[in-house]
Design a protein around this motif. Structure first.
Motif, PDB file in Angstrom:
ATOM      1  N   ARG A  44       0.864  -1.245  -0.080  1.00 47.62           N
ATOM      2  CA  ARG A  44       0.172  -0.104   0.157  1.00 47.62           C
ATOM      3  C   ARG A  44       0.946   1.245  -0.038  1.00 47.62           C
ATOM      4  N   ASP A  45       0.637   2.110  -0.927  1.00 47.05           N
ATOM      5  CA  ASP A  45       1.383   3.397  -1.151  1.00 47.05           C
ATOM      6  C   ASP A  45       2.763   3.047  -1.221  1.00 47.05           C
ATOM      7  N   GLY A  46       3.212   1.954  -1.858  1.00 45.55           N
ATOM      8  CA  GLY A  46       4.708   1.643  -2.155  1.00 45.55           C
ATOM      9  C   GLY A  46       5.201   0.848  -0.774  1.00 45.55           C
ATOM     10  N   VAL A  47       4.653   0.573   0.217  1.00 46.38           N
ATOM     11  CA  VAL A  47       5.382  -0.343   1.300  1.00 46.38           C
ATOM     12  C   VAL A  47       4.611  -1.524   1.682  1.00 46.38           C
ATOM     13  N   GLU A  48       5.248  -2.628   1.669  1.00 48.31           N
ATOM     14  CA  GLU A  48       4.756  -3.748   2.143  1.00 48.31           C
ATOM     15  C   GLU A  48       3.989  -3.991   3.560  1.00 48.31           C
ATOM     16  N   ILE A  49       2.814  -4.275   3.418  1.00 47.43           N
ATOM     17  CA  ILE A  49       1.906  -4.368   4.906  1.00 47.43           C
ATOM     18  C   ILE A  49       1.804  -5.512   5.209  1.00 47.43           C
ATOM     19  N   ALA A  50       1.712  -6.423   4.140  1.00 52.10           N
ATOM     20  CA  ALA A  50       1.369  -7.979   4.779  1.00 52.10           C
ATOM     21  C   ALA A  50       1.809  -8.936   3.618  1.00 52.10           C
ATOM     22  N   THR A  51       1.932 -10.111   4.120  1.00 50.25           N
ATOM     23  CA  THR A  51       2.140 -11.199   3.235  1.00 50.25           C
ATOM     24  C   THR A  51       1.161 -12.098   3.516  1.00 50.25           C
ATOM     25  N   VAL A  52       0.764 -12.865   2.344  1.00 52.30           N
ATOM     26  CA  VAL A  52      -0.221 -13.743   2.396  1.00 52.30           C
ATOM     27  C   VAL A  52       0.105 -15.398   2.060  1.00 52.30           C
ATOM     28  N   SER A  53       0.092 -16.223   2.892  1.00 49.51           N
ATOM     29  CA  SER A  53       0.635 -17.622   2.328  1.00 49.51           C
ATOM     30  C   SER A  53      -0.225 -18.612   2.891  1.00 49.51           C
ATOM     31  N   SER A  63     -12.884  -4.472  -2.053  1.00 49.60           N
ATOM     32  CA  SER A  63     -13.136  -3.304  -3.004  1.00 49.60           C
ATOM     33  C   SER A  63     -14.599  -4.174  -3.772  1.00 49.60           C
ATOM     34  N   VAL A  64     -14.562  -5.453  -4.003  1.00 50.25           N
ATOM     35  CA  VAL A  64     -15.739  -6.163  -4.516  1.00 50.25           C
ATOM     36  C   VAL A  64     -17.138  -5.811  -3.309  1.00 50.25           C
ATOM     37  N   VAL A  65     -16.938  -6.011  -2.143  1.00 52.98           N
ATOM     38  CA  VAL A  65     -18.001  -5.708  -1.276  1.00 52.98           C
ATOM     39  C   VAL A  65     -18.264  -4.333  -1.027  1.00 52.98           C
ATOM     40  N   LEU A  66     -17.181  -3.563  -0.784  1.00 54.63           N
ATOM     41  CA  LEU A  66     -17.527  -2.135  -0.660  1.00 54.63           C
ATOM     42  C   LEU A  66     -17.824  -1.266  -2.043  1.00 54.63           C
ATOM     43  N   GLY A  67     -17.880  -1.991  -3.017  1.00 58.40           N
ATOM     44  CA  GLY A  67     -17.703  -1.326  -4.269  1.00 58.40           C
ATOM     45  C   GLY A  67     -16.862  -0.152  -4.636  1.00 58.40           C
ATOM     46  N   THR A  68     -15.772  -0.105  -4.011  1.00 59.98           N
ATOM     47  CA  THR A  68     -14.438   0.845  -4.235  1.00 59.98           C
ATOM     48  C   THR A  68     -13.333   0.520  -4.748  1.00 59.98           C
ATOM     49  N   PRO A  69     -12.669   1.287  -5.128  1.00 58.91           N
ATOM     50  CA  PRO A  69     -11.199   1.034  -5.865  1.00 58.91           C
ATOM     51  C   PRO A  69     -10.220   0.153  -4.920  1.00 58.91           C
ATOM     52  N   THR A  70      -9.642  -0.690  -5.439  1.00 55.97           N
ATOM     53  CA  THR A  70      -8.701  -1.498  -4.649  1.00 55.97           C
ATOM     54  C   THR A  70      -7.799  -0.783  -3.708  1.00 55.97           C
ATOM     55  N   SER A  71      -7.459  -1.161  -2.589  1.00 56.92           N
ATOM     56  CA  SER A  71      -6.767  -0.260  -1.367  1.00 56.92           C
ATOM     57  C   SER A  71      -5.482  -0.545  -1.697  1.00 56.92           C
ATOM     58  N   ALA A  72      -5.093  -1.723  -2.215  1.00 54.88           N
ATOM     59  CA  ALA A  72      -3.631  -2.006  -2.303  1.00 54.88           C
ATOM     60  C   ALA A  72      -3.125  -2.886  -3.276  1.00 54.88           C
TER      61      ALA A  72
END
Length: 104
Positions: A44-53, A63-72
């Motif tokens: 997010r904003d050029g900073v790695e905030i999490a990993t998903v494994s 973004s799908v549920v809220l109907g907003t642009p992607t946040s990361a």
């Protein structure tokens, strides 16, 4: 009424190589992804905030549920496979799913 829940059998698998981008921050939302194998970095904003494994982790859902642009941005760290469920065609990214349409 359109059912917002997509059966798992309709998912397609997306294969990513290290460094390949799955989701770009600020883009219109549109798909929900379920990690099958591999590892993803969340930036997010050029900073790695999490990993998903952990298999079966979900990305892209906000973004799908809220109907907003992607946040990361979500990028593959390793060879990765994700199940992909595209957003229902009856909805646009700017139209959130109404709670009355949620499965009970």
């Amino acid at each position: 009424m359109h059912n917002p829940v997509t059966p798992a059998s309709s998912y397609t698998t997306v294969r990513l190589t290290p460094g390949e981008v799955l989701i770009t921050q600020g883009a219109p939302g549109g798909s929900l992804y379920v990690l099958e194998e591999g590892e993803l970095g969340v930036i997010r904003d050029g900073v790695e905030i999490a990993t998903v494994s952990r298999p079966f982790s979900v990305v892209g859902e906000m973004s799908v549920v809220l109907g907003t642009p992607t946040s990361a941005t979500v990028r593959a760290i390793k060879e990765t496979g994700c199940g992909c469920s595209p957003m229902p065609a009856a909805r646009s990214p700017a139209t959130p799913i109404s709670p009355s349409a949620w499965p009970t």
